[in-house]
Write a protein that holds these residues in place. Structure first.
Motif, PDB file in Angstrom:
ATOM      1  N   ASP A   1      32.512 -31.388  72.808  1.00  0.00           N
ATOM      2  CA  ASP A   1      31.344 -30.725  73.484  1.00  0.00           C
ATOM      3  C   ASP A   1      32.016 -29.232  74.006  1.00  0.00           C
ATOM      4  O   ASP A   1      33.390 -28.835  73.847  1.00  0.00           O
TER       5      ASP A   1
ATOM      6  N   SER B   1      26.656 -28.971  82.058  1.00  0.00           N
ATOM      7  CA  SER B   1      27.162 -30.392  82.588  1.00  0.00           C
ATOM      8  C   SER B   1      28.236 -30.175  83.911  1.00  0.00           C
ATOM      9  O   SER B   1      29.057 -29.249  83.949  1.00  0.00           O
TER      10      SER B   1
ATOM     11  N   THR C   1      21.826 -21.275  73.363  1.00  0.00           N
ATOM     12  CA  THR C   1      22.138 -22.134  74.254  1.00  0.00           C
ATOM     13  C   THR C   1      23.548 -22.803  74.160  1.00  0.00           C
ATOM     14  O   THR C   1      23.948 -23.738  74.092  1.00  0.00           O
TER      15      THR C   1
ATOM     16  N   ARG D   1      15.163 -25.834  71.872  1.00  0.00           N
ATOM     17  CA  ARG D   1      14.471 -25.940  73.074  1.00  0.00           C
ATOM     18  C   ARG D   1      12.867 -25.578  72.947  1.00  0.00           C
ATOM     19  O   ARG D   1      12.220 -26.246  73.763  1.00  0.00           O
TER      20      ARG D   1
ATOM     21  N   ASP E   1      21.803 -27.644  80.404  1.00  0.00           N
ATOM     22  CA  ASP E   1      22.815 -28.266  79.583  1.00  0.00           C
ATOM     23  C   ASP E   1      24.402 -27.999  80.365  1.00  0.00           C
ATOM     24  O   ASP E   1      25.158 -28.041  79.924  1.00  0.00           O
TER      25      ASP E   1
ATOM     26  N   ALA F   1      25.259 -26.168  74.997  1.00  0.00           N
ATOM     27  CA  ALA F   1      24.888 -27.348  74.225  1.00  0.00           C
ATOM     28  C   ALA F   1      25.813 -27.502  73.151  1.00  0.00           C
ATOM     29  O   ALA F   1      25.574 -28.506  72.420  1.00  0.00           O
TER      30      ALA F   1
END
Ligand code: 5AD
Ligand code: SF4
Length: 442
Positions: A214, A242, A204, A161, A240, A207
């Motif tokens: 995922d 989701s 992260t 990032r 990230d 991610a």
């Protein structure tokens, strides 16, 4: 009798949970060479500091400790003294100028080289091993974990990032995930060994992606593993987070209703200069969605004050946002310039004194909010995963609630690893004080 082949290693760990997990990894890498951990530096053949580079203060502490620990070398010149971790990667050879007595400097992606460097002939030149590796995940290494009910499991390493204040992408390299199958096998093994709580780690962590699966897949499949009672993860990045992850959290009660969601600043101007990848409107909307899906969610965050260009209005925006969101807790920091980052070139625009004032203001605010939130739990019953003796109250036990709040209560028939119901009698900003409702595990 200890075998003469056994060598003792003393490790001090600084910084985040990733480093705690890396210390367990280092012990796992060294175990086949006959190394055993010791808590007593004076008994050690190898002394290692696993270091942090996130703020200058963290590095100063390590240099101070080195000055103390070098005395063990003066007493026994065969003792090896070295640095691992982010500060090792950050300063590399330069560390040998500041601390010429160091025997080795090893970065986070070079730990496999450590067993070989420790067996080098005496009087060899100090060893600096700091190659970053885009592939390294140590997926095949079994960490040597401490006793306890909670196991840290590194799901991904590195960060892509490049927030402008942060040294992490430079010292931990590019983002890469441990394959799903390797993680699930590890967690099954941990469950078989009696661990009750899994904490997935990554800079992260949400991610996470191994090419096929995922982070939501990882959460769902972990929740299916019998014996694991609680699942947490840290740190997720707001951008990230989701819907699939939120849905997984809402579906499986084993996934703790607790989220550390680093904000850094609530001013869009500052967020943009930080290159955080979200606006305050996006972040606020995310919090709203999370709270709608997870009504008992506890939230914590990270805040930086005094980032270059942060003026009073920017700071006010952060203060007001914190007052509005009402985090359960927060980690709050003064900006610390890190050489090599983009923001470093911008210098500092906020004086040390002003940074201190801003920090004190939000700490006072957060203390009040944390206390209010916790005191609202008085009278309620919370489920506690018992960890062990309380730190301050002799004879008491401590554990964590599902919201990851520390709960202390007078000990009884319960054991570490038990899940029990505790009625909250009193509360401070940081601790719930209670009484076990049932002497037996529920
Ligand atoms: N100065 C102050 N705080 C920092 N952090 C990261 N880099 C810096 C820095 N240069 C904080 C961020 C991050 C947490 C782990 O440390 O808030 O989320
Ligand atoms: Fe640093 Fe930003 Fe990566 Fe977090 S997301 S480790 S703050 S660069």
């Amino acid at each position: 009798m200890a075998s003469p082949d056994i060598r003792k290693i003393y490790i001090e760990t600084y910084g985040c949970q990733m480093n705690l997990a890396d210390t367990e990894l280092l012990l796992g890498l060294l175990k086949p060479q006959g190394y055993e951990p010791t808590h007593d530096a004076s008994q050690a053949d190898v002394i290692l500091l696993n270091t942090c580079a996130i703020r200058e203060h963290a590095e100063e502490r390590v240099l101070g400790r080195l000055g103390v620990l070098v005395r063990h070398k003066a007493r026994n010149p065969r003792v090896l003294l070295g640095l691992a971790g982010c500060m090792a990667q950050h300063h590399r050879e330069k560390l040998l100028e500041q601390a010429p007595f160091l025997d080795f400097v090893v970065g986070p992606d070079a730990y496999r080289t450590l067993p070989a460097l420790l067996t080098q002939e005496e009087n060899d030149a100090p060893f600096v091993s700091v190659r970053l590796d885009r592939e390294e995940t140590y997926a095949d290494i079994t960490p040597v974990r401490g006793e306890g009910v909670r196991a840290w499991v590194t799901a991904m390493r590195g960060c892509d990032r490049f927030c402008t204040f942060c040294i992490v992408p430079y010292v931990r390299g590019r983002e890469r995930s441990v394959p799903l199958a390797a993680l699930l096998a590890q967690v099954r093994e941990l469950a078989a060994h009696g661990y009750k709580e899994i904490v997935y780690l990554g800079q992260t962590v949400n991610a996470y992606h191994d090419g096929t699966a995922d982070f939501a897949d990882l959460l769902r499949q972990t929740a299916a593993i019998e014996g694991i009672e609680r699942i947490r993860f840290t740190s997720p990045h707001p951008a990230d987070m989701s819907e699939r992850i939120i849905e997984a959290m809402a579906t499986f009660p084993k996934i703790a209703p607790y989220l550390h969601l680093p904000l850094q600043s609530a001013s869009n101007r500052v967020l943009q200069r930080m290159e955080r990848g979200y606006t305050i409107e996006h972040y606020a909307a995310l919090v709203e969605r999370l709270r709608a899906a997870l009504p008992d969610l506890a939230l914590s965050t990270d805040i930086i004050v005094g980032f270059p260009g942060e003026d009073e209005a920017d700071f006010r925006a952060t203060y007001d946002f914190m007052a509005q969101v009402r985090y359960d807790s927060a980690f709050m920091f003064k900006y610390s310039p890190r050489q090599g980052t983009k923001a470093y070139k911008w210098g500092e625009t906020v004086s040390e004194e002003e940074k201190g004032r801003r920090l004190q203001e939000i700490i006072a605010l957060q203390e009040r909010i944390s206390r209010e939130i916790n005191r609202r739990l008085i009278g309620q019953t919370v489920e506690v995963l018992v960890e062990g003796p309380a730190k301050r109250q002799p004879g008491w036990l401590a554990g964590k609630s599902r919201q990851f709040k520390t709960v202390v209560f007078p000990g009884g028939q319960v054991q570490p690893g038990d899940l029990i119901q505790v009625q909250v009698r009193d509360a401070t900003a940081h601790t719930l004080i209670g009484e076990a409702r049932s002497p037996m595990p529920v």
